[in-house]
Enzyme design. Structure first.
Site, PDB file in Angstrom:
ATOM      1  N   ASP A 329       0.814  -1.214   0.000  1.00  0.00           N
ATOM      2  CA  ASP A 329       0.000   0.000   0.000  1.00  0.00           C
ATOM      3  C   ASP A 329       0.853   1.272   0.000  1.00  0.00           C
ATOM      4  O   ASP A 329       2.025   1.257   0.383  1.00  0.00           O
ATOM      5  CB  ASP A 329      -0.889   0.031   1.245  1.00  0.00           C
ATOM      6  N   HIS A 470       3.717  -2.174   3.262  1.00  0.00           N
ATOM      7  CA  HIS A 470       3.749  -0.830   2.675  1.00  0.00           C
ATOM      8  C   HIS A 470       5.116  -0.649   2.015  1.00  0.00           C
ATOM      9  O   HIS A 470       6.142  -0.686   2.708  1.00  0.00           O
ATOM     10  CB  HIS A 470       3.530   0.242   3.741  1.00  0.00           C
TER      11      HIS A 470
END
Length: 517
Positions: A329, A470
């Protein structure tokens, strides 16, 4: 429409000029020998080859396969069979040395109607080497990928083919009945028992050990071909040399046998047993006749050019495999390229939930993601909490981010992930896309500890997991080599979100994982 007898006749002279499977040479003995028709994929006009090697401290696995167009069933089945073998190989690692598994595909026939593929696997550990091979056949009429049994008209024909192989071994290789290998010997013994039973009031029942294949079920129904019968018969005849059957340049069948199982064959790489054209004529199914015609005609380049080469993603059956989706992400960012370098080392596809506001800053990263088979998802324009927004603002945010991605790679993201996982009814009704959450949260944004992130992902990932990272955090990117190495060793395969949820994703529905069974 039935194939006429005229079409079923083949020209030996025309076939002799075709490419042959490498290594199939006439042995220095007088026994009958078949030349098998085969085509290395990279020598077929128009064909594209997918190739990957994953090298780790504990093993090396490599594989090559044809790309037969976007979503082609044969590409999917070939890759899945190879992945199953890879998992079994990695599960059997002893911890000694650095064993290798190499898998490859050659084409046995290729026409718009039928494509045949021979899959080979060679594993080495120290001085030991083992080989196995099987064949698959794509039938364009049904869209099905079928095993070798589909070449035969019914169970009786499969049984008869084994008896014919036994006859060659007994008459030309001087093998006694007791020395005939595996199911070939079983079929020969059944044939002798049936021949001797004419003087008995009842035929003796075959024992469970030797009846297996013959008792596989009734003959395939006449008329439309029964694909389910073909698969059940292939399971029943597991271990048969006919698993590695091809068509011969003479128009019959060519069946490989391991020479180490046959005394007196000399120093040969393969024993290729023939089934004569006139005998094969009585055994083949309609698909078998089409396959023979395609083999003798040579590969048709239109087979490979019709839809164009497929991408690397979307070609594994995760209902049969141990699959996991690694998702990243908040990017792309300065560490995303390094992450993709690591993913490439493991032939791993991932899903990137990107921010629209970063797309213009890192367009090359998106282009590379798409080119290397990764998937892009919508993670909003700049990470706003959608649950606090109006429907109109949500729609505008989704559309703006989708447009940014589409402008770079030409397609919209197939799914979205809401920042913070924040959802409500308005979000679900408005985003117009499947909503992908996760079942393994590495909490990498909080800990920023590489070892902790890797350990959490490894410990909690199971087949069907969606794992959250992430890629904007360097500590997370540094954790990925350990995650990939350990999950790879455990037999996992790394796929995109869409591939993991192969049964389909519905707009507005929320998904956390894809458990199978």
């Amino acid at each position: 429409m039935a194939v006429t007898s005229l079409r079923r006749k083949v020209s030996v002279g025309a076939a002799l000029g075709l490419l042959l499977v490498p290594g199939c040479h006439v042995a220095e003995h007088t026994q009958p020998h078949a030349e098998a028709i085969g085509f290395p994929v990279d020598e077929v006009p128009g064909a594209t080859v997918g190739e990957h090697v994953v090298e780790t401290d504990h093993s090396v696995v490599g594989y090559r396969y044809p790309l037969l167009g976007a979503g082609h069933p044969l590409t999917r089945e070939v890759r899945t069979v190879m992945a199953e073998r890879q998992t079994a190989f990695l599960e059997d690692l002893s911890g000694n040395g650095r064993p290798e598994l190499r898998q490859d595909v050659s084409l046995l026939a290729a026409s718009p109607q039928v494509v045949g593929a021979r899959l080979t696997a060679v594993s080495t550990a120290g001085m030991r080497e083992s080989r196995e091979a099987t064949t698959l056949w794509f039938d364009a009429d049904s869209g099905a990928v079928l095993p070798w049994t589909a070449l035969f008209r019914d169970e009786e024909a499969v049984e008869r083919a084994h008896v014919l192989l036994a006859d060659v071994l007994r008459e030309d290789y001087d093998l006694p009945l007791a020395d005939l290998p595996g199911v070939v010997g079983e079929a020969a013994r059944r044939a002798e028992e049936e021949a001797g039973a004419t003087d008995e009031p009842e035929s003796a029942e075959a024992s469970p050990d030797t009846a297996g294949a013959a008792g596989a079920g009734a003959a395939a129904p006449t008329g439309a071909f029964d694909a389910e019968w073909a698969r059940e018969a292939a399971d029943a005849w597991s271990g048969s040399p006919l698993e590695d059957v091809a068509f011969s340049t003479a128009g019959g069948l060519a069946v490989r046998l391991d020479p180490t199982r046959m005394p007196g064959t000399g120093q040969v790489s393969d024993v290729m047993l023939p089934v004569a054209p006139e005998e094969a004529e009585e055994l083949l199914s309609e698909l078998g006749f089409h396959a023979r015609e395609a083999a003798l005609s040579g590969p048709d380049p239109d087979v490979f050019l019709e839809e164009g080469p497929s991408g690397e993603g979307g070609s594994l059956d995760c209902e049969r495999l141990r699959c996991v989706a690694l998702t990243f992400d908040d990017g792309p960012g300065e560490h995303t390229d390094a992450l993709m370098d690591t993913l490439a080392e493991y032939d791993a596809q991932a899903t990137f939930y990107v921010l629209g506001s970063l797309v213009e800053e890192f367009p090359e990263a998106l282009e590379r993601m798409a080119a290397e088979g990764h998937e892009l998802g919508n993670h909003t324009w700049e990470h706003d909490d959608l649950s606090g927004m109006s429907a109109e603002d949500i729609e505008a945010d989704m559309a703006r981010t989708n447009a940014a991605v589409r402008d770079v790679i030409g397609v919209d993201p197939p799914s979205m992930r809401p920042p913070y996982g924040a959802l409500n009814g308005t979000v679900r009704e408005t985003v117009g896309m499947p909503i992908i959450l996760w079942d393994v949260d590495t909490m990498d944004w909080r800990s920023r500890d590489t070892d902790e992130v890797a350990a959490h992902a490894i410990e909690h990932s199971t087949s069907g997991s969606v794992v959250l990272f992430h890629d904007i955090h360097e500590s997370s990117v540094r954790a990925i080599p350990e995650v990939l190495d350990e999950l790879h060793r455990r037999g996992f395969h790394f796929v995109t979100v869409t591939e993991l949820f192969e049964s389909g994703l519905e707009p507005g529905d929320v998904y956390t994982d894809a458990r199978h069974g």
